[in-house]
Design an enzyme around this catalytic site. Structure first.
Site, short mmCIF file in Angstrom:
data_model
loop_
_atom_site.label_atom_id
_atom_site.label_comp_id
_atom_site.label_asym_id
_atom_site.label_seq_id
_atom_site.Cartn_x
_atom_site.Cartn_y
_atom_site.Cartn_z
N GLU A 120 0.86 -1.19 0.00
CA GLU A 120 0.00 0.00 0.00
C GLU A 120 0.89 1.23 0.00
O GLU A 120 2.10 1.14 0.21
CB GLU A 120 -0.95 -0.01 1.20
CG GLU A 120 -2.10 -1.01 1.02
CD GLU A 120 -3.07 -1.01 2.19
OE1 GLU A 120 -4.22 -0.64 1.98
OE2 GLU A 120 -2.67 -1.38 3.30
N HIS A 238 -9.36 9.57 2.90
CA HIS A 238 -8.88 8.54 1.99
C HIS A 238 -9.09 9.02 0.56
O HIS A 238 -10.16 9.56 0.25
CB HIS A 238 -9.63 7.22 2.24
CG HIS A 238 -8.96 6.02 1.64
ND1 HIS A 238 -8.88 5.82 0.28
CD2 HIS A 238 -8.35 4.95 2.21
CE1 HIS A 238 -8.23 4.68 0.06
NE2 HIS A 238 -7.90 4.14 1.21
N ARG A 286 -0.99 9.16 1.61
CA ARG A 286 -2.42 9.38 1.41
C ARG A 286 -2.82 10.84 1.29
O ARG A 286 -3.63 11.22 0.46
CB ARG A 286 -3.16 8.80 2.62
CG ARG A 286 -4.04 7.69 2.22
CD ARG A 286 -4.63 7.05 3.41
NE ARG A 286 -4.52 5.62 3.17
CZ ARG A 286 -5.05 4.71 3.94
NH1 ARG A 286 -5.72 5.06 5.02
NH2 ARG A 286 -4.94 3.45 3.64
N HIS A 347 -11.91 9.40 6.56
CA HIS A 347 -11.64 7.96 6.71
C HIS A 347 -11.14 7.59 8.10
O HIS A 347 -11.55 6.57 8.65
CB HIS A 347 -10.61 7.58 5.66
CG HIS A 347 -10.22 6.14 5.63
ND1 HIS A 347 -11.11 5.14 5.32
CD2 HIS A 347 -9.04 5.52 5.87
CE1 HIS A 347 -10.50 3.96 5.37
NE2 HIS A 347 -9.25 4.16 5.72
N ARG A 382 -1.58 8.86 8.92
CA ARG A 382 -1.38 7.43 9.21
C ARG A 382 -0.91 6.66 7.98
O ARG A 382 -1.45 6.82 6.89
CB ARG A 382 -2.70 6.83 9.70
CG ARG A 382 -2.64 5.34 9.95
CD ARG A 382 -3.93 4.85 10.54
NE ARG A 382 -5.04 4.97 9.63
CZ ARG A 382 -5.44 4.02 8.79
NH1 ARG A 382 -4.81 2.86 8.76
NH2 ARG A 382 -6.47 4.22 8.01
P1 FAD Z 1 -14.20 0.31 15.42
O1 FAD Z 1 -13.82 -0.85 14.61
O2 FAD Z 1 -14.79 1.45 14.72
O3 FAD Z 1 -15.21 -0.20 16.53
C1 FAD Z 1 -15.89 0.69 17.37
C2 FAD Z 1 -16.97 -0.06 18.12
O4 FAD Z 1 -17.45 0.76 19.17
C3 FAD Z 1 -18.18 -0.43 17.29
O5 FAD Z 1 -18.59 -1.73 17.64
C4 FAD Z 1 -19.24 0.59 17.72
O6 FAD Z 1 -20.54 0.11 17.57
C5 FAD Z 1 -18.88 0.73 19.19
N1 FAD Z 1 -19.29 1.99 19.81
C6 FAD Z 1 -19.06 3.25 19.39
N2 FAD Z 1 -19.56 4.14 20.26
C7 FAD Z 1 -20.11 3.42 21.28
C8 FAD Z 1 -20.79 3.76 22.48
N3 FAD Z 1 -21.01 5.03 22.84
N4 FAD Z 1 -21.22 2.76 23.28
C9 FAD Z 1 -21.04 1.46 22.93
N5 FAD Z 1 -20.41 1.09 21.79
C10 FAD Z 1 -19.95 2.06 20.99
N6 FAD Z 1 -7.18 0.07 8.84
C11 FAD Z 1 -6.20 -0.80 8.59
O7 FAD Z 1 -5.25 -0.92 9.35
N7 FAD Z 1 -6.27 -1.58 7.46
C12 FAD Z 1 -7.30 -1.51 6.58
O8 FAD Z 1 -7.33 -2.23 5.60
C13 FAD Z 1 -8.33 -0.57 6.84
N8 FAD Z 1 -9.37 -0.45 5.98
C14 FAD Z 1 -10.42 0.35 6.34
C15 FAD Z 1 -11.54 0.39 5.52
C16 FAD Z 1 -12.64 1.14 5.89
C17 FAD Z 1 -13.86 1.18 5.03
C18 FAD Z 1 -12.61 1.89 7.09
C19 FAD Z 1 -13.78 2.71 7.51
C20 FAD Z 1 -11.48 1.88 7.89
C21 FAD Z 1 -10.38 1.12 7.52
N9 FAD Z 1 -9.24 1.07 8.31
C22 FAD Z 1 -8.23 0.19 8.01
C23 FAD Z 1 -9.21 1.73 9.61
C24 FAD Z 1 -9.53 0.70 10.67
O9 FAD Z 1 -10.48 -0.21 10.18
C25 FAD Z 1 -10.06 1.32 11.94
O10 FAD Z 1 -9.26 2.37 12.33
C26 FAD Z 1 -10.08 0.32 13.05
O11 FAD Z 1 -10.74 -0.83 12.62
C27 FAD Z 1 -10.72 0.88 14.28
O12 FAD Z 1 -10.98 -0.17 15.16
P2 FAD Z 1 -11.59 0.12 16.59
O13 FAD Z 1 -11.80 -1.19 17.22
O14 FAD Z 1 -10.77 1.12 17.28
O15 FAD Z 1 -12.98 0.83 16.28
C1 SIN Z 2 -7.42 0.63 2.35
O1 SIN Z 2 -7.61 -0.57 2.15
O2 SIN Z 2 -7.15 1.45 1.48
C2 SIN Z 2 -7.55 1.13 3.74
C3 SIN Z 2 -6.33 0.83 4.46
C4 SIN Z 2 -6.23 1.66 5.69
O3 SIN Z 2 -7.05 2.54 5.93
O4 SIN Z 2 -5.27 1.44 6.42
#
Ligand code: FAD
Ligand code: SIN
Length: 538
Positions: A120, A238, A286, A347, A382
């Site tokens: 990437e 993004h 990015r 993003h 990032r």
């Molecule tokens: P999240 O996965 O967002 O989980 C948050 C959780 O908290 C959810 O279950 C939500 O319902 C819950 N929640 C929120 N507020 C409350 C509340 N008040 N009370 C109770 N529950 C609550 N990163 C990478 O490293 N590689 C990738 O390939 C990549 N691709 C991505 C593609 C997309 C489309 C997106 C949107 C992001 C991507 N990212 C990627 C970024 C990465 O996915 C996220 O930064 C990461 O998954 C965040 O994880 P998290 O567990 O911190 O939060």
């Molecule tokens: C992507 O697959 O382009 C998202 C990867 C990331 O947000 O780290």
């Protein structure tokens, strides 16, 4: 009010929350167990939609090493990624990835059973593990959900939203108030370890790749509780989200890995344009690619540019990107033949609750991990696929830290907490606010004025409008339902982003100000806290 007690409460069921609950339950003998609460169904989160993959600095990849990964991360972070933190997270990668595999998470392998790595932007080599081709988040969350469900020390509560942290008079976190959507009641959960894993803030912007739950709740709650919040001005846009029309606001991501495998960006005239902007072309950092696309769109007065994936070749596209191929086909685009309309979208939130790698924050008993936290790994921009790595490493280190911490549930409830609880036992009056139109207004303001390019005027305009919306919304504490709570939290995080963006009078990484184009010689973080007026750049 109904109440319960747990040794550890994890809020959020993305990669960070699921893995934190699992590791805590596996590593520590907890008298009161772990409660995992989620306002969504289990696993519905940003994590679920992750495509490209997860950085794996693992020994199966003989070409890679920690120093190279640190170098790439620091370069992308534009002076604000912390060397020590990056080293800590990168060094833990091998052990944590292997632990994920042991716990049932599967990554793609070649015909000989070896892990396969993709590329990437801004990575100097192929080091990104993936699952299901372009469904890495699904692979990780589904694997973790299976492990969580089979661990009897973990209790899960879905469709329950954390709405306020219980902070004692001596400023320790003792639990959380939740709104249970199923019963429509508020409940108290006491615990001396409350873990915020609630993800990012993408929903405060009109165009975003984030699902509807990414409303910055944990950051807003921690800020209201007095925690230090860091680097909120750094929002990652993004470059390539599917842009079918200006009306499509929640945008499906077209992974950077598609460019990593050879896809090219073209404008409406069919011309490749990245060479005008950066010698790394489509694989420039990015923020650079995003601004290049933004500039082409402005020049052409168009709503999108295009990504030509056909150059990758049909066989490889179908194998590596089944999810993207399917989604685009549903929208009438055969990506093996036709270019995909793409445009930037909000993003990722680089800032958040200031936390160490083990999740500790400025408030005792309150921990933050994943996208809601700011460990200073990502800095101003990032590096792709470092987020999922940070989620799992921090969850792993948190469990380790908690294993040496007294996790007895609070024995006495002080006056400060009694007063907080009292607010929730009283009923509230008034009609429900029209949060759909209020949110939409806020998202437009943020997109237009606090987006990819910012100025003093645009930021002050946004500040004025957000302050007005805050003043008009009379509910500071107890709200009627989840929609109102989310709107309240979105206003809080929007105001934090604006405040920090106003204070940073330079352009760095994802924070680009056309009135302060220079990057200052000394890179400084920004900090905000409710108890200290304004933003401190330190
Ligand atoms: P999240 O996965 O967002 O989980 C948050 C959780 O908290 C959810 O279950 C939500 O319902 C819950 N929640 C929120 N507020 C409350 C509340 N008040 N009370 C109770 N529950 C609550 N990163 C990478 O490293 N590689 C990738 O390939 C990549 N691709 C991505 C593609 C997309 C489309 C997106 C949107 C992001 C991507 N990212 C990627 C970024 C990465 O996915 C996220 O930064 C990461 O998954 C965040 O994880 P998290 O567990 O911190 O939060
Ligand atoms: C992507 O697959 O382009 C998202 C990867 C990331 O947000 O780290």
């Amino acid at each position: 009010m109904k109440y319960s007690e747990y040794s550890v409460v994890v809020i959020g069921s993305g990669a960070a929350g699921l893995y934190a609950a699992l590791k805590t339950a596996q590593q520590i003998k907890l008298p009161e167990g772990v409660l995992l609460i989620s306002k969504s169904s289990l696993g519905i989160s940003n994590s679920r939609y992750a495509q490209g993959g997860i950085v794996g600095v693992v020994h199966q990849n003989p070409d890679d090493n920690i120093d190279l990964h640190i170098k790439d991360t620091l370069k992308a972070g534009a002076g604000l990624s912390n060397y020590k933190i990056t080293e800590e997270i990168s060094s833990a990668s091998d052990a944590v990835i292997n632990d994920l595999i042991t716990n049932g998470v599967e990554f793609d392998r070649d015909e000989n059973g070896n892990l396969t790595f993709t590329l990437e932007a801004a990575h100097s080599m192929r080091r990104i593990l993936h699952s299901g081709g372009d469904a890495t988040g699904k692979g990780i969350t589904e694997g973790l959900i299976r492990a969580v469900k089979s661990n009897s020390a973990i209790h899960t509560l879905e469709k329950a939203m954390a709405v306020e942290l219980l902070i004692s008079s001596d400023k320790e976190c003792k639990g959380v108030i939740i709104y249970n959507k199923q019963t429509e009641e508020h409940e108290i959960v006491y615990s001396s370890a409350v873990v915020i894993a609630t993800g990012g803030t993408g929903q405060v912007y009109k165009y975003t790749t984030n699902p509807s739950g990414a409303t910055g709740d944990g950051i807003a709650l921690a800020y209201e509780a007095g925690a230090v919040i860091e680097d909120m001005e750094f929002i990652q846009f993004h470059p390539t989200a599917l842009a079918l029309s200006p009306d499509s606001q929640n945008r499906f991501l077209i992974s950077e890995a598609v460019r990593g495998e050879g896809a090219k960006l073209i404008n409406a005239k069919g011309e490749q344009f990245m060479s005008k902007y950066n010698d790394k072309l489509e694989l420039a950092p990015r923020d650079v690619v995003t601004r290049a696309i933004f500039s082409e769109m402005a020049e052409e007065k168009s709503n999108n540019v295009y990504l030509d994936a056909s150059l990758i070749g049909e066989e490889k596209i179908l194998k590596r990107f089944p999810t993207i191929t399917k989604k685009c086909m549903e929208c009438g685009i055969d990506i093996t033949k036709s270019p995909i309309p793409v445009a930037p979208a909000a993003h990722y939130t680089m800032g958040g609750i200031k936390a160490k790698v083990n999740g500790t924050t400025s408030i005792k008993g309150l921990y933050a991990i994943g996208e809601a936290a700011c460990t200073e790994l990502h800095g101003a921009n990032r590096l792709a696929s470092n987020s999922l790595l940070e989620c799992v490493v921090c969850a792993y280190q948190l469990a380790d830290y908690l294993s040496f911490t007294n996790l007895d549930t609070p024995k006495t409830i002080d006056e400060g907490i009694k007063k907080m609880i009292d607010v929730y036992s009283r009923s509230i009056t008034g009609e429900e606010y029209d949060t759909t139109s209020l949110k939409s207004n806020l998202k437009n303001i943020m997109w237009e004025n606090v987006g990819i390019i910012r100025t003093e005027d645009s930021l002050l305009k946004a500040q004025k409008e957000v302050e007005k919306q805050q003043k008009d919304f009379k509910r500071r504490r107890k709200c009627l339902n989840q929609r109102e709570y989310e709107y309240r939290n979105m206003l809080t995080v929007a105001s934090l982003i604006i405040k920090s963006a106003l204070e940073r009078k330079e352009s760095r990484g994802a924070h680009c100000r056309s009135d302060y184009k220079q990057t200052n010689e000394i890179a400084k973080h920004s900090e905000l806290s409710r108890d200290v007026q304004g933003v401190t750049i330190c």
